[in-house]
Design a protein around this motif. Structure first.
Motif, PDB file in Angstrom:
ATOM      1  N   UNK A 193      72.466 -15.384   5.678  1.00 60.94           N
ATOM      2  CA  UNK A 193      71.401 -16.332   5.472  1.00 60.94           C
ATOM      3  C   UNK A 193      70.143 -15.824   4.796  1.00 60.94           C
ATOM      4  N   UNK A 194      69.844 -14.591   5.040  1.00 58.11           N
ATOM      5  CA  UNK A 194      68.669 -14.112   4.527  1.00 58.11           C
ATOM      6  C   UNK A 194      68.738 -13.987   2.868  1.00 58.11           C
ATOM      7  N   UNK A 195      69.932 -13.557   2.407  1.00 62.01           N
ATOM      8  CA  UNK A 195      69.962 -13.609   0.905  1.00 62.01           C
ATOM      9  C   UNK A 195      70.388 -15.085   0.456  1.00 62.01           C
ATOM     10  N   UNK A 196      70.622 -15.954   1.309  1.00 60.85           N
ATOM     11  CA  UNK A 196      70.872 -17.229   0.456  1.00 60.85           C
ATOM     12  C   UNK A 196      69.377 -17.831   0.299  1.00 60.85           C
ATOM     13  N   UNK A 197      68.526 -17.908   1.061  1.00 59.27           N
ATOM     14  CA  UNK A 197      67.133 -18.414   1.062  1.00 59.27           C
ATOM     15  C   UNK A 197      66.140 -17.317   0.491  1.00 59.27           C
ATOM     16  N   UNK A 198      66.311 -15.951   0.772  1.00 62.11           N
ATOM     17  CA  UNK A 198      65.470 -15.094   0.373  1.00 62.11           C
ATOM     18  C   UNK A 198      64.218 -14.720   1.336  1.00 62.11           C
ATOM     19  N   UNK A 199      64.467 -15.498   2.346  1.00 59.51           N
ATOM     20  CA  UNK A 199      63.534 -15.301   3.686  1.00 59.51           C
ATOM     21  C   UNK A 199      63.971 -15.691   4.764  1.00 59.51           C
ATOM     22  N   UNK A 200      63.444 -15.436   6.023  1.00 60.07           N
ATOM     23  CA  UNK A 200      63.749 -16.045   7.419  1.00 60.07           C
ATOM     24  C   UNK A 200      63.536 -17.474   7.329  1.00 60.07           C
ATOM     25  N   UNK A 201      64.620 -18.135   8.050  1.00 61.08           N
ATOM     26  CA  UNK A 201      64.386 -19.620   8.040  1.00 61.08           C
ATOM     27  C   UNK A 201      64.425 -20.092   9.481  1.00 61.08           C
ATOM     28  N   UNK A 202      64.400 -21.385   9.666  1.00 59.05           N
ATOM     29  CA  UNK A 202      64.597 -21.915  11.041  1.00 59.05           C
ATOM     30  C   UNK A 202      65.930 -21.585  11.702  1.00 59.05           C
ATOM     31  N   UNK A 203      66.738 -21.301  10.895  1.00 64.89           N
ATOM     32  CA  UNK A 203      68.250 -20.980  11.494  1.00 64.89           C
ATOM     33  C   UNK A 203      68.219 -19.853  12.467  1.00 64.89           C
ATOM     34  N   UNK A 204      67.250 -19.035  11.997  1.00 67.42           N
ATOM     35  CA  UNK A 204      67.015 -17.689  12.739  1.00 67.42           C
ATOM     36  C   UNK A 204      66.514 -17.845  14.204  1.00 67.42           C
ATOM     37  N   UNK A 205      66.131 -19.213  14.485  1.00 62.03           N
ATOM     38  CA  UNK A 205      65.703 -19.150  16.089  1.00 62.03           C
ATOM     39  C   UNK A 205      66.882 -19.331  16.949  1.00 62.03           C
ATOM     40  N   UNK A 206      68.015 -19.621  16.309  1.00 63.59           N
ATOM     41  CA  UNK A 206      69.051 -19.426  17.139  1.00 63.59           C
ATOM     42  C   UNK A 206      69.526 -18.310  17.878  1.00 63.59           C
ATOM     43  N   UNK A 207      69.024 -17.192  17.002  1.00 60.96           N
ATOM     44  CA  UNK A 207      69.232 -15.846  17.673  1.00 60.96           C
ATOM     45  C   UNK A 207      68.434 -15.676  18.962  1.00 60.96           C
ATOM     46  N   UNK A 208      67.257 -16.300  19.069  1.00 63.01           N
ATOM     47  CA  UNK A 208      66.316 -16.227  20.213  1.00 63.01           C
ATOM     48  C   UNK A 208      67.070 -17.402  21.453  1.00 63.01           C
ATOM     49  N   UNK A 209      67.611 -18.346  20.951  1.00 64.34           N
ATOM     50  CA  UNK A 209      68.297 -19.324  21.776  1.00 64.34           C
ATOM     51  C   UNK A 209      69.450 -18.409  22.490  1.00 64.34           C
ATOM     52  N   UNK A 210      70.158 -17.953  21.665  1.00 64.50           N
ATOM     53  CA  UNK A 210      71.370 -17.055  22.157  1.00 64.50           C
ATOM     54  C   UNK A 210      70.839 -15.930  23.261  1.00 64.50           C
ATOM     55  N   UNK A 211      69.881 -15.105  22.616  1.00 62.41           N
ATOM     56  CA  UNK A 211      69.208 -14.147  23.660  1.00 62.41           C
ATOM     57  C   UNK A 211      68.859 -14.589  24.940  1.00 62.41           C
ATOM     58  N   UNK A 212      68.146 -15.943  24.788  1.00 59.43           N
ATOM     59  CA  UNK A 212      67.613 -16.630  26.207  1.00 59.43           C
ATOM     60  C   UNK A 212      68.975 -16.902  27.165  1.00 59.43           C
ATOM     61  N   UNK A 213      70.007 -17.368  26.419  1.00 66.68           N
ATOM     62  CA  UNK A 213      71.349 -17.645  27.084  1.00 66.68           C
ATOM     63  C   UNK A 213      71.938 -16.532  27.775  1.00 66.68           C
ATOM     64  N   UNK A 214      71.718 -15.607  26.888  1.00 72.51           N
ATOM     65  CA  UNK A 214      72.233 -14.072  27.524  1.00 72.51           C
ATOM     66  C   UNK A 214      71.677 -13.572  28.580  1.00 72.51           C
ATOM     67  N   UNK A 215      70.280 -13.877  28.667  1.00 71.70           N
ATOM     68  CA  UNK A 215      69.382 -13.358  29.677  1.00 71.70           C
ATOM     69  C   UNK A 215      69.711 -14.300  30.902  1.00 71.70           C
ATOM     70  N   UNK A 216      69.723 -15.514  30.663  1.00 78.53           N
ATOM     71  CA  UNK A 216      69.998 -16.571  31.978  1.00 78.53           C
ATOM     72  C   UNK A 216      71.357 -16.350  32.539  1.00 78.53           C
ATOM     73  N   UNK A 217      72.287 -15.493  31.830  1.00 80.61           N
ATOM     74  CA  UNK A 217      73.372 -15.268  32.584  1.00 80.61           C
ATOM     75  C   UNK A 217      73.552 -13.918  33.351  1.00 80.61           C
ATOM     76  N   UNK A 218      72.736 -12.868  32.561  1.00 84.94           N
ATOM     77  CA  UNK A 218      72.595 -11.561  32.959  1.00 84.94           C
ATOM     78  C   UNK A 218      71.818 -11.373  34.309  1.00 84.94           C
ATOM     79  N   UNK A 219      70.414 -11.811  34.122  1.00 92.68           N
ATOM     80  CA  UNK A 219      69.716 -11.528  35.258  1.00 92.68           C
ATOM     81  C   UNK A 219      70.210 -12.040  36.700  1.00 92.68           C
ATOM     82  N   UNK A 220      70.768 -13.278  36.876  1.00 89.97           N
ATOM     83  CA  UNK A 220      71.393 -13.627  38.094  1.00 89.97           C
ATOM     84  C   UNK A 220      72.297 -13.001  38.481  1.00 89.97           C
ATOM     85  N   UNK A 221      73.084 -12.449  37.554  1.00 94.11           N
ATOM     86  CA  UNK A 221      74.482 -11.646  37.912  1.00 94.11           C
ATOM     87  C   UNK A 221      74.059 -10.303  38.576  1.00 94.11           C
TER      88      UNK A 221
END
Length: 106
Positions: free
Chosen positions: A1-29
């Motif tokens: 994605x970075x090579x496509x646009x030459x910079x970070x873009x809004x699609x990289x926000x999904x990395x943080x969403x995925x990380x939040x989902x991961x923490x939502x599952x790990x911490x209670x366990x």
């Protein structure tokens, strides 16, 4: 994605969403709290895992389509892939939650 646009873009926000989902599952366990920790764990892990799959398909889209589409069309296709997986994730999380709830009612 970075090579496509030459910079970070809004699609990289999904990395943080995925990380939040991961923490939502790990911490209670780890803490075994609240009482419905298993449901939270399954929801979080399902969301994180399917988020990785969505990212993989988006990356595949970006790698394969440059020969056929423009950069903006590729980004639209990647967003479409992400939205599709968003609904699949929601469906599967609800399904797993119902299965767990039925299992513990026995």
């Amino acid at each position: 994605m970075f090579n496509l646009t030459g910079r970070f873009n809004f699609l990289h926000v999904f990395v943080w969403i995925s990380l939040g989902s991961l923490m939502y599952g790990i911490v209670p366990a780890i803490r075994r709290k609240p009482a419905h920790w298993l449901r939270m764990h399954i929801s979080g892990m399902t969301g994180a895992a399917l988020g990785v799959w969505a990212a993989g398909f988006a990356e595949l889209t970006i790698r394969l389509l440059p020969w056929f589409l423009t950069a903006s069309q590729i980004i639209v296709a990647a967003i479409g892939t992400g939205v599709l997986f968003f609904f699949i994730i929601g469906f599967l999380v609800r399904r797993f939650q119902k299965s767990i709830a039925q299992h513990y009612k026995r």
